[in-house]
Design a protein around this motif. Structure first.
Motif, short mmCIF file in Angstrom:
data_model
loop_
_atom_site.label_atom_id
_atom_site.label_comp_id
_atom_site.label_asym_id
_atom_site.label_seq_id
_atom_site.Cartn_x
_atom_site.Cartn_y
_atom_site.Cartn_z
N ARG A 1 0.35 18.23 -2.65
CA ARG A 1 1.58 17.75 -2.01
C ARG A 1 1.55 16.23 -1.84
NH1 ARG A 1 2.59 19.08 4.26
NH2 ARG A 1 0.63 17.94 4.24
N GLU A 2 0.35 15.67 -1.67
CA GLU A 2 0.21 14.23 -1.47
C GLU A 2 0.15 13.46 -2.79
OE1 GLU A 2 0.43 13.05 1.53
OE2 GLU A 2 0.46 15.05 2.44
N GLY A 3 0.22 14.16 -3.91
CA GLY A 3 0.22 13.48 -5.20
C GLY A 3 -1.16 13.19 -5.76
N VAL B 1 -7.84 10.62 -6.65
CA VAL B 1 -7.18 9.78 -7.66
C VAL B 1 -5.78 10.30 -7.95
CG1 VAL B 1 -9.32 9.02 -8.75
CG2 VAL B 1 -8.20 11.08 -9.57
N SER B 2 -4.95 9.39 -8.37
CA SER B 2 -3.58 9.71 -8.79
C SER B 2 -3.58 9.99 -10.29
CB SER B 2 -2.66 8.53 -8.49
OG SER B 2 -1.44 8.65 -9.21
N PRO B 3 -2.72 10.90 -10.75
CA PRO B 3 -2.63 11.09 -12.21
C PRO B 3 -2.22 9.82 -12.94
CG PRO B 3 -0.86 12.26 -11.07
CD PRO B 3 -1.82 11.81 -10.02
N TYR B 4 -1.50 8.95 -12.26
CA TYR B 4 -1.13 7.67 -12.90
C TYR B 4 -2.38 6.85 -13.22
CZ TYR B 4 3.75 8.44 -11.56
OH TYR B 4 5.01 8.95 -11.42
N GLY C 1 4.18 18.17 -5.07
CA GLY C 1 3.73 16.79 -5.23
C GLY C 1 4.74 15.87 -5.88
N ARG C 2 5.91 16.38 -6.23
CA ARG C 2 6.91 15.57 -6.96
C ARG C 2 7.32 14.33 -6.16
NH1 ARG C 2 12.49 15.15 -7.55
NH2 ARG C 2 13.26 14.97 -9.70
N ASP C 3 7.66 14.52 -4.88
CA ASP C 3 8.11 13.39 -4.07
C ASP C 3 7.02 12.33 -3.94
OD1 ASP C 3 10.47 14.72 -3.76
OD2 ASP C 3 10.08 15.40 -1.71
N ALA C 4 5.79 12.79 -3.75
CA ALA C 4 4.67 11.85 -3.60
C ALA C 4 4.47 11.04 -4.87
CB ALA C 4 3.40 12.59 -3.23
N LEU C 5 4.61 11.67 -6.03
CA LEU C 5 4.42 10.95 -7.29
C LEU C 5 5.55 9.96 -7.54
CD1 LEU C 5 2.97 13.59 -9.79
CD2 LEU C 5 1.78 11.86 -8.44
#
Length: 447
Positions: A98-100, A299-302, A318-322
């Motif tokens: 949820r946090e991305g 880590v972030s997927p970015y 996790g959409r909003d977080a990303l």
């Protein structure tokens, strides 16, 4: 008696870091497969200069997901675009919290309209199965653990053999009596070897084009022997467990990042669902970079280079977080080339250090202090060359930037994370990720 859970393990240890921090942890290499066949240098050279055979049959955890809601559960809990996902295609599946924060990635192959195969280390599989069961999705699961963890031993359900290198196409033609059908990168085609069904996945590593051949285990020995025999005139080299663990460093893929699941109160039930001795509780952390806060390792997927697979055209956890993360300053994935003289001094006591492999999080510093952390380091021939996949602050990510890697093992809790422990420094230069020029350009065009 209830099985102990990941949450039990965290509670007993006192924190996620106290559970996972293990100085001098042995680096992971594929179990079952021989460590070396002809020597790791020759094996690395084979996929650059000749042709190599890699046995992936034993170290991946496979989970088949089948049922009317198979696509829905994967799309609801993954960032990928499922509107464009052909039967026979594979994708890097990227689930986030949820946090991305990434849970971990896996290879997801679509085998039918409502059937998928998710392969890799089992963190992504655990995530999908938990949410499917909790959310009441109409799907069923069949799992096949890796050979080191398969209950009662026994053989895998599938064989997986990779054929890689400049001579891969020639070997494939020798085995199958001609070229395989034109296949896009990460798509597969059904082929037959003397009546034995095989799926040929167009795949590659460290920039070289090749195939991954997948089929029922009952045909494994025959297929393996056929490739070895046909490859003799081409100088086919089998790749052992040591060399197998290194191409990710060249190709820019960071294996098994820390799952972002240890701290969110809403994931307490998930941590109770996970076993104490699963991958989430047993994959160690070590190195010179230390923090008491496990979130400093998330880590972030970015940051991992997965921005291109994030599809905002559907709703997912996790959409909003990303979407918010896109606007934040994030670290950049780069390859560090460690100074060869320093490598010999620090790792080889003045000599060629031989084979180096480390998943340690080592501090990366500049004159201003901490600027990043290594994620995986490995010897890449020529002699003395060590590369490190690294996440680094954006203002130090330009190729040619000079930094320093602190090489050592922080003892963990009870010692100041910033303490000067006298660890040796290795000079390093920033290069792009992927490091290999072919991987950065030609290899990725045919997508």
């Amino acid at each position: 008696m209830a099985m102990p859970t990941l949450q039990n393990a965290i509670d007993q240890a006192g924190s996620p870091i106290k559970l996972l921090w293990q100085p001098d942890a042995e680096p992971w290499t594929p179990e079952v497969v021989d460590r070396e066949y002809s020597g790791w240098r020759q094996e690395q050279a084979a996929w650059h200069e000749g042709v190599a055979l890699l046995n992936l049959s034993h170290h991946m955890y496979d989970m088949w997901i089948e049922g009317p809601d198979a696509t829905k559960v994967l799309a609801d809990h993954g960032t990928n675009n499922f509107e464009k996902f052909a039967i026979g295609q594979a994708k890097q599946y990227v689930p986030v919290t949820r946090e991305g924060h990434i849970v971990t990635d896996g290879i997801l192959a679509r085998e039918g309209e409502n059937k998928y195969l998710l392969s890799g280390i089992p963190a992504a599989q655990h995530w999908v199965q938990y949410h499917a069961e909790k959310g009441g999705y109409d799907v069923e699961f069949v799992t096949d653990p890796s050979s080191a963890f398969r209950p009662g031993g026994g053989d895998p359900k599938l064989f997986r053999y990779q054929i890689q290198g400049p001579l891969a196409a020639e070997l494939v033609e020798r085995v199958f009596g001609g070229p395989l059908p034109e296949t896009k990168f990460f798509h597969s085609t059904a082929v037959s070897l003397d009546g034995r069904p095989i799926r040929a996945l167009r795949h590659g590593m460290a920039g070289q084009a090749g195939y991954e051949f997948i089929g029922p285990w009952e045909h494994a020995a025959y297929v393996h022997e056929t490739f070895l025999k046909a490859g003799e005139p081409l100088g086919l080299v089998q790749v052992g467990a040591l060399a197998y663990a290194t191409p990710s460093v060249e190709s820019g893929w960071i294996p098994s990042p820390v799952p972002g699941i240890y701290t969110d109160p809403d994931l307490a039930d998930y941590r109770t669902y996970l076993p104490m001795f699963g991958i989430e509780g047993k994959r160690p952390l070590n190195g010179s970079y230390f923090s008491e806060d496990i979130e400093d390792f998330y880590v972030s997927p970015y940051e991992l280079g997965y921005g291109k697979v994030i599809h905002f055209g559907h709703d997912f956890v996790g959409r909003d977080a990303l979407q918010k993360a896109k606007e934040k300053p994030l670290r950049t994935k780069v390859t560090l080339l460690l100074d060869q003289d320093d490598v010999r001094t620090v790792l080889g006591q003045g000599e060629d250090p031989g084979f180096v492999l480390s998943y340690a999080r080592h501090r990366v510093e500049s004159a201003t202090g901490l600027v990043g952390m290594t994620m995986q380091s490995a010897s890449i021939d020529p002699v003395g060359a060590v590369l490190a996949q690294t996440l680094i602050d954006a203002d130090h990510a330009a190729p040619g930037t000079e930094v320093t890697v602190v090489w050592g093992e922080h003892p963990g809790s009870g010692t100041d994370p910033e303490a000067d422990l006298g660890f040796p420094r290795i000079r390093a230069t920033v290069h792009p990720a992927p490091f290999n020029q072919h991987a950065r350009t030609l290899y990725r065009r045919n997508r």
